[in-house]
Design a protein around this motif. Sequence first.
Motif, PDB file in Angstrom:
ATOM      1  N   VAL A   5      40.952  41.708  37.476  1.00  0.00           N
ATOM      2  CA  VAL A   5      39.620  42.122  37.410  1.00  0.00           C
ATOM      3  C   VAL A   5      38.328  41.628  36.616  1.00  0.00           C
ATOM      4  O   VAL A   5      37.156  41.321  36.841  1.00  0.00           O
ATOM      5  CB  VAL A   5      40.055  43.286  37.440  1.00  0.00           C
ATOM      6  CG1 VAL A   5      38.626  44.560  38.093  1.00  0.00           C
ATOM      7  CG2 VAL A   5      40.644  44.037  39.249  1.00  0.00           C
ATOM      8  N   GLN A   6      38.878  41.528  35.447  1.00  0.00           N
ATOM      9  CA  GLN A   6      37.621  41.647  33.841  1.00  0.00           C
ATOM     10  C   GLN A   6      37.474  40.683  34.269  1.00  0.00           C
ATOM     11  O   GLN A   6      36.030  40.036  33.793  1.00  0.00           O
ATOM     12  CB  GLN A   6      38.207  41.955  32.788  1.00  0.00           C
ATOM     13  CG  GLN A   6      39.114  44.008  32.783  1.00  0.00           C
ATOM     14  CD  GLN A   6      37.937  44.499  33.278  1.00  0.00           C
ATOM     15  OE1 GLN A   6      35.912  44.368  33.017  1.00  0.00           O
ATOM     16  NE2 GLN A   6      38.541  45.792  33.900  1.00  0.00           N
ATOM     17  N   GLU A   7      38.524  39.247  34.349  1.00  0.00           N
ATOM     18  CA  GLU A   7      38.077  37.725  34.211  1.00  0.00           C
ATOM     19  C   GLU A   7      36.599  37.492  35.487  1.00  0.00           C
ATOM     20  O   GLU A   7      35.859  36.924  35.274  1.00  0.00           O
ATOM     21  CB  GLU A   7      39.239  36.988  34.728  1.00  0.00           C
ATOM     22  CG  GLU A   7      38.868  35.562  34.577  1.00  0.00           C
ATOM     23  CD  GLU A   7      40.026  34.583  34.853  1.00  0.00           C
ATOM     24  OE1 GLU A   7      40.174  33.447  34.735  1.00  0.00           O
ATOM     25  OE2 GLU A   7      40.753  35.558  36.173  1.00  0.00           O
ATOM     26  N   THR A   8      37.045  37.704  36.455  1.00  0.00           N
ATOM     27  CA  THR A   8      35.926  37.661  37.680  1.00  0.00           C
ATOM     28  C   THR A   8      34.435  38.278  37.788  1.00  0.00           C
ATOM     29  O   THR A   8      33.287  38.483  37.869  1.00  0.00           O
ATOM     30  CB  THR A   8      36.882  38.500  39.055  1.00  0.00           C
ATOM     31  OG1 THR A   8      37.969  37.472  39.159  1.00  0.00           O
ATOM     32  CG2 THR A   8      36.064  37.840  40.489  1.00  0.00           C
ATOM     33  N   VAL A   9      34.621  39.471  36.675  1.00  0.00           N
ATOM     34  CA  VAL A   9      33.581  40.578  36.802  1.00  0.00           C
ATOM     35  C   VAL A   9      33.252  39.693  35.363  1.00  0.00           C
ATOM     36  O   VAL A   9      31.773  39.742  35.602  1.00  0.00           O
ATOM     37  CB  VAL A   9      34.205  41.983  35.810  1.00  0.00           C
ATOM     38  CG1 VAL A   9      32.605  42.669  35.402  1.00  0.00           C
ATOM     39  CG2 VAL A   9      34.570  42.781  37.544  1.00  0.00           C
ATOM     40  N   PRO A  49      36.566  33.378  41.061  1.00  0.00           N
ATOM     41  CA  PRO A  49      37.182  33.425  40.924  1.00  0.00           C
ATOM     42  C   PRO A  49      38.396  34.266  40.928  1.00  0.00           C
ATOM     43  O   PRO A  49      37.353  35.489  41.374  1.00  0.00           O
ATOM     44  CB  PRO A  49      37.602  33.488  38.898  1.00  0.00           C
ATOM     45  CG  PRO A  49      36.160  33.652  38.775  1.00  0.00           C
ATOM     46  CD  PRO A  49      34.757  32.962  40.458  1.00  0.00           C
ATOM     47  N   ASN A  50      39.931  34.246  42.211  1.00  0.00           N
ATOM     48  CA  ASN A  50      40.428  34.920  41.894  1.00  0.00           C
ATOM     49  C   ASN A  50      40.324  36.234  42.665  1.00  0.00           C
ATOM     50  O   ASN A  50      40.764  36.561  43.894  1.00  0.00           O
ATOM     51  CB  ASN A  50      40.587  36.487  40.337  1.00  0.00           C
ATOM     52  CG  ASN A  50      41.260  36.353  39.314  1.00  0.00           C
ATOM     53  OD1 ASN A  50      42.179  34.723  39.711  1.00  0.00           O
ATOM     54  ND2 ASN A  50      40.484  36.499  38.684  1.00  0.00           N
ATOM     55  N   PHE A  51      39.166  35.425  44.057  1.00  0.00           N
ATOM     56  CA  PHE A  51      39.168  36.892  45.275  1.00  0.00           C
ATOM     57  C   PHE A  51      39.558  35.647  46.211  1.00  0.00           C
ATOM     58  O   PHE A  51      39.882  33.901  46.544  1.00  0.00           O
ATOM     59  CB  PHE A  51      37.442  35.695  45.946  1.00  0.00           C
ATOM     60  CG  PHE A  51      36.723  37.273  45.364  1.00  0.00           C
ATOM     61  CD1 PHE A  51      37.017  38.299  44.025  1.00  0.00           C
ATOM     62  CD2 PHE A  51      36.084  37.743  46.856  1.00  0.00           C
ATOM     63  CE1 PHE A  51      35.919  39.166  44.074  1.00  0.00           C
ATOM     64  CE2 PHE A  51      35.565  38.722  46.211  1.00  0.00           C
ATOM     65  CZ  PHE A  51      34.826  39.757  45.474  1.00  0.00           C
TER      66      PHE A  51
END
Length: 270
Positions: A5-9, A49-51
């Motif tokens: 989550v933090q990476e995507t944010v 990313p990650n979505f």
Amino acid sequence: MWDKVQETVTYIKNKTNFTPEFGVILGSGLGSFTKDLAIEFTLSYTEIPNFPVSTVEGHQGALVFGKIGTKNVVAMQGRFHFYEGYTMQEVTFPVRVMKYLGIEKLIVSNASGGVNPKYKVGSIVVLKDQINMMPEHPLRGKNDERFGPRFVNMSEPFSKKMISKVKEIAEKSGIEVFDGVYLGLQGPTFETLSEYRMVSKLGGDCVGMSTVPEVIVARHMNLETFGISVITDMGNEESIETITHAEVLEAAKNAEPHVRELIRELILHY
Ligand code: HPA
């Protein structure tokens, strides 16, 4: 999950310094809400990313950042459903991302099947509660306290304050709204006649294949949440034979201007 989550944010924050206050999840046929936004930035799900990537017709797949008046909004154009094969963690991942982008309030919309005989196709229902009858739970597994507590209080999944604000707006604008309980099933089949009857007996006023996991995860993180549903078919003997996805989209489209107005006014005046 936390690190993802933090990476995507971080990725999104590097692209835009827009900080949203409201998150909006746009359901079937309600995607045109973005026309009410003074759009500042759009990110396709495929580049985040990650979505997960959306697969359903009528769901477009982008995060749209923009303003309504002075209010900052991020809208999910297209959502992820459990029946598409995603895990519940994937289905609800964007809600977690929106939280750490800064939202404090989440507005969720959907199309659903009506079992309350007061409803008609095209009725707008303000959700007052939900029943989770999906076969998996987004909070199953080790709890990460950074997001929220192990045992989540679900006594007010939908904010009473937001509900009364929307009812006030509807009254002023002459828009008819009902309230009701949304019951979530996994789909992707529409209900049999007996299943619609079951939904009614279990206490549901309408039934659909989304929303429930998103609201659970929103409440896990203490987001104030509002839900609204358009009845796109009635679970009764007359209409059950004819329901198709195209008809669901068509019915949702007809109610769309009113739902748009309610959400726009809620954001402006809440
Ligand atoms: N059942 C489940 N999901 C739905 C329905 C329904 O009747 N209508 C729109 N989404």
